[in-house]
Write a protein that holds these residues in place. Structure first.
Motif, short mmCIF file in Angstrom:
data_model
loop_
_atom_site.label_atom_id
_atom_site.label_comp_id
_atom_site.label_asym_id
_atom_site.label_seq_id
_atom_site.Cartn_x
_atom_site.Cartn_y
_atom_site.Cartn_z
N ARG A 1 20.91 55.91 22.49
CA ARG A 1 20.14 55.87 22.56
C ARG A 1 19.79 55.35 20.53
N ARG A 2 20.71 54.68 20.38
CA ARG A 2 21.26 54.00 19.40
C ARG A 2 20.27 52.49 19.28
N ASP A 3 21.43 52.16 20.37
CA ASP A 3 21.20 50.96 20.82
C ASP A 3 20.86 50.09 21.78
N GLY A 4 20.80 51.50 22.95
CA GLY A 4 20.09 50.86 24.21
C GLY A 4 20.44 50.67 25.28
N LEU A 5 20.09 50.83 26.30
CA LEU A 5 21.13 50.42 27.38
C LEU A 5 22.60 49.26 27.44
N PRO A 6 23.71 49.50 27.66
CA PRO A 6 24.90 48.72 27.75
C PRO A 6 24.02 47.65 28.38
N PHE A 7 25.64 46.61 27.89
CA PHE A 7 25.04 45.23 28.64
C PHE A 7 26.30 45.57 30.00
N LEU A 8 25.70 45.79 30.99
CA LEU A 8 26.21 45.99 32.16
C LEU A 8 26.73 44.22 32.55
N THR A 9 27.03 43.63 32.08
CA THR A 9 27.86 41.76 32.32
C THR A 9 29.23 41.68 32.79
N PRO A 10 29.51 42.66 33.44
CA PRO A 10 31.02 42.16 33.53
C PRO A 10 30.97 40.75 34.47
N ASN A 11 32.04 40.08 34.42
CA ASN A 11 32.37 38.61 34.74
C ASN A 11 33.22 38.45 36.12
N LEU A 12 32.57 38.23 37.06
CA LEU A 12 33.55 38.22 38.57
C LEU A 12 34.53 37.22 38.43
N ARG A 13 35.78 38.05 38.66
CA ARG A 13 37.21 37.31 38.59
C ARG A 13 37.35 37.14 40.63
N ARG A 14 38.05 36.42 40.75
CA ARG A 14 38.73 36.29 41.88
C ARG A 14 40.06 35.93 42.23
N ILE A 15 41.12 36.58 42.53
CA ILE A 15 41.79 37.15 42.43
C ILE A 15 42.66 36.45 43.32
N THR A 16 44.01 36.48 43.47
CA THR A 16 45.21 36.11 44.70
C THR A 16 46.52 36.66 44.27
N VAL A 17 46.63 37.07 44.90
CA VAL A 17 48.42 38.50 45.51
C VAL A 17 48.69 37.43 46.60
N ASP A 18 49.89 37.26 46.46
CA ASP A 18 50.75 36.55 47.27
C ASP A 18 51.95 37.42 47.12
N PRO A 19 52.31 37.79 48.04
CA PRO A 19 53.61 39.12 48.69
C PRO A 19 54.80 38.54 48.08
N ASN A 20 54.94 37.18 47.80
CA ASN A 20 56.56 37.04 46.91
C ASN A 20 56.38 36.54 45.86
N ARG A 21 54.83 37.08 44.76
CA ARG A 21 55.46 36.77 43.49
C ARG A 21 55.08 37.89 42.84
N ALA A 22 55.37 38.99 41.41
CA ALA A 22 55.56 39.75 41.23
C ALA A 22 53.90 40.07 40.51
N ASP A 23 53.53 38.74 39.84
CA ASP A 23 52.42 38.64 38.96
C ASP A 23 51.12 38.74 39.97
N PHE A 24 50.46 38.25 39.81
CA PHE A 24 49.39 37.69 40.21
C PHE A 24 48.19 36.61 39.70
N ARG A 25 47.84 35.85 40.29
CA ARG A 25 46.61 34.91 39.88
C ARG A 25 45.48 35.23 40.02
N MET A 26 44.41 35.02 38.42
CA MET A 26 43.18 35.20 38.70
C MET A 26 41.89 33.79 38.10
N GLU A 27 40.55 34.50 38.26
CA GLU A 27 40.56 33.35 37.76
C GLU A 27 38.76 34.00 37.70
#
Ligand SMILES: [Fe+2]
Length: 476
Positions: free
Chosen positions: A332-358
């Motif tokens: 009501r005060r500020d209007g609708l939220p900014f629904l502008t998330p970013n596209l993240r491209r994630i690669t998950v390698d089964p041999n790694r404990a982390d994941f890569r993200m761009e």
């Protein structure tokens, strides 16, 4: 016939709401024949049905969070002769009936209940809402309306009346908060969905459900110490991909509480985000840890070589969009939220404990991602469409080039993709968006060419349809 419009359909007790959230649902049900400007493709015949949070204020009740407004259903049916019949009906459910008669004992996401001390003593947690205002999808002769609780409603698509509440006939926990973004595996003729069970032994359960069946089959489960908010997930041909953002609650804090569930969640970036990859056959899981982010919607996932997977989703830096951005006092005060998330491209390698993200962008911030689902879900895809509420966005993921279009006076959300029945290219089809106009006081369904984003037709109706979240189109 339902009611014709006898009273001012725009009567609205919430004068300070953004135009995009105005609703005529309380005065309905309504139906009529829509005005068509432009040309509807000859092959586009069928019914669009969507659900939306619609009634935010009564004299003695107010939704404190966008998710908690009384739900409403609406439809646009394109007949064989190209005429369009529309309908709008307040969702027939226990939550809406309860609020309208001045009671409020069911739980809600971000609005306080009126449970008495005695009710809280005997029932330490509130009964779940059936206000299915998040998503609706076809399921045989009927459609299923969903929210993020164990309760779902069976809807008659012709009248938009509630036919029944879904009764599951299986051994899964009865108090299972079932997701509102099931996946559809048309080859195996089954839905795949997730459910969060919280309590002494909290967990996230992945299950499949044959078309038309009320019996769910557990595929696997992930034990949870903290219970994250999980709005959607992804599947590949062989895996289920669960993204557990560090926005979670400790179940014990819910006991005897009068506060809504949203006030029990905490953003804990120090915990990072976990991605759990579950094998669709065995249910066996592998976990990967990465930096914190919040998200509502995955775009897609698919298998790479050697057991790796590629995942695309729309990510926010933190959970403030759901915590402050969707509180009605802030809207009501500020209007609708900014629904502008970013596209993240994630690669998950089964041999790694982390994941890569761009991160792709930031020029392509949008929500409500849509792909050519029947062709591309779980497989490599090229195109994704979405909306940032003022623009329709098309992204070519092979080049990361984005184009967009807007309507001068209409705010709209999710574009629903409908493929040409003989489509050869992935983007051969149309997008359907629905939004309310700030000029005419009515609303419209817009039909866009999915390839060029040219407008093919504008279908206008004399009622206020508020911005909602999800729905679907059934061709015939
Ligand atoms: Fe959603």
């Amino acid at each position: 016939m339902l009611n014709t419009i006898q009273t001012d359909p725009l009567t609205c007790r919430s004068k300070d709401l953004p135009t995009a959230l105005r609703s005529s649902a309380l005065n309905g049900p309504f139906e009529g024949r829509a005005a068509v400007e432009g040309r509807i493709p000859d092959w586009l015949r069928g019914r669009l049905i969507r659900t939306a949070p619609a009634v935010f204020d009564l004299d003695d009740w107010h939704a404190d969070h966008w998710f908690d407004a009384l739900g409403m259903l609406y439809s646009f049916e394109i007949g064989g002769d190209g005429t369009v019949h529309w309908m709008q009906r307040l969702l027939e459910c226990e939550f809406n009936r309860s609020i309208l008669r001045g009671s409020n004992e069911l739980g809600a996401f971000g609005t306080r209940s009126r449970r008495s001390v005695m009710q809280r003593v005997f029932h330490p947690t509130a009964r779940s809402t059936d206000n299915a205002n998040v998503n609706i999808r076809p399921n045989g002769r009927h459609w299923i309306a969903m929210t993020e609780t164990e309760r779902q409603l069976t809807i008659d698509p012709h009248s938009l009346k509630t036919a029944a509440e879904v009764r599951f006939t299986d051994a899964l926990p009865s108090e299972l908060l079932v997701g509102a973004h099931p996946h559809d595996d048309s080859e195996r003729k089954e839905l795949i969905n997730i459910g969060v069970h919280y309590g002494a032994r909290s967990g996230l359960i992945v299950f499949s459900q044959a078309y038309g069946s009320t019996a769910r089959r557990e595929i696997g489960r992930v034990p949870l110490r903290r219970v994250p908010y999980v709005h959607s997930f992804a599947i590949t041909r062989t895996k289920i991909v669960l993204i557990l953002a560090p926005y979670d609650l400790r179940p014990a804090s819910l006991l005897w509480s009068k506060r809504p569930i949203s006030e029990h969640y905490r953003w804990s970036p120090e915990n990072g985000t976990r991605i759990v990859v579950m094998d669709r056959g065995s249910g066996k899981c592998a976990e990967h840890q990465g930096p914190p982010f919040f998200f509502f919607h995955t775009v897609n996932a698919f298998d790479l070589d050697h057991g790796a997977i590629r995942l695309e989703l729309l990510a926010y830096a933190d959970a403030s969009v759901i915590r402050q951005g969707m509180l009605m006092s802030d809207i009501r005060r500020d209007g609708l939220p900014f629904l502008t998330p970013n596209l993240r491209r994630i690669t998950v390698d089964p041999n790694r404990a982390d994941f890569r993200m761009e991160t792709v962008g930031p020029a392509v911030g949008f929500e409500f991602p849509m792909i050519h689902y029947a062709r591309a879900n779980g497989r490599p895809h090229r195109y994704v469409w979405g909306s940032d509420l003022s623009r329709l966005v098309r992204l070519d993921t092979t080049t990361d080039d984005a184009t967009n279009r807007s309507l001068d006076d209409v705010t709209f959300g999710e574009p629903v993709f409908v493929a040409h029945p003989e489509a050869i290219e992935e983007d051969d089809g149309v997008l359907l968006t629905v939004g309310s106009s700030s000029v005419t006081q009515g609303s419209e369904m817009t039909i866009w060419d999915a390839r060029t984003l040219d407008i093919l037709a504008r279908i206008t109706v004399p009622i206020a349809i508020p911005l909602g979240f999800h729905g679907g189109f059934e061709s015939r």
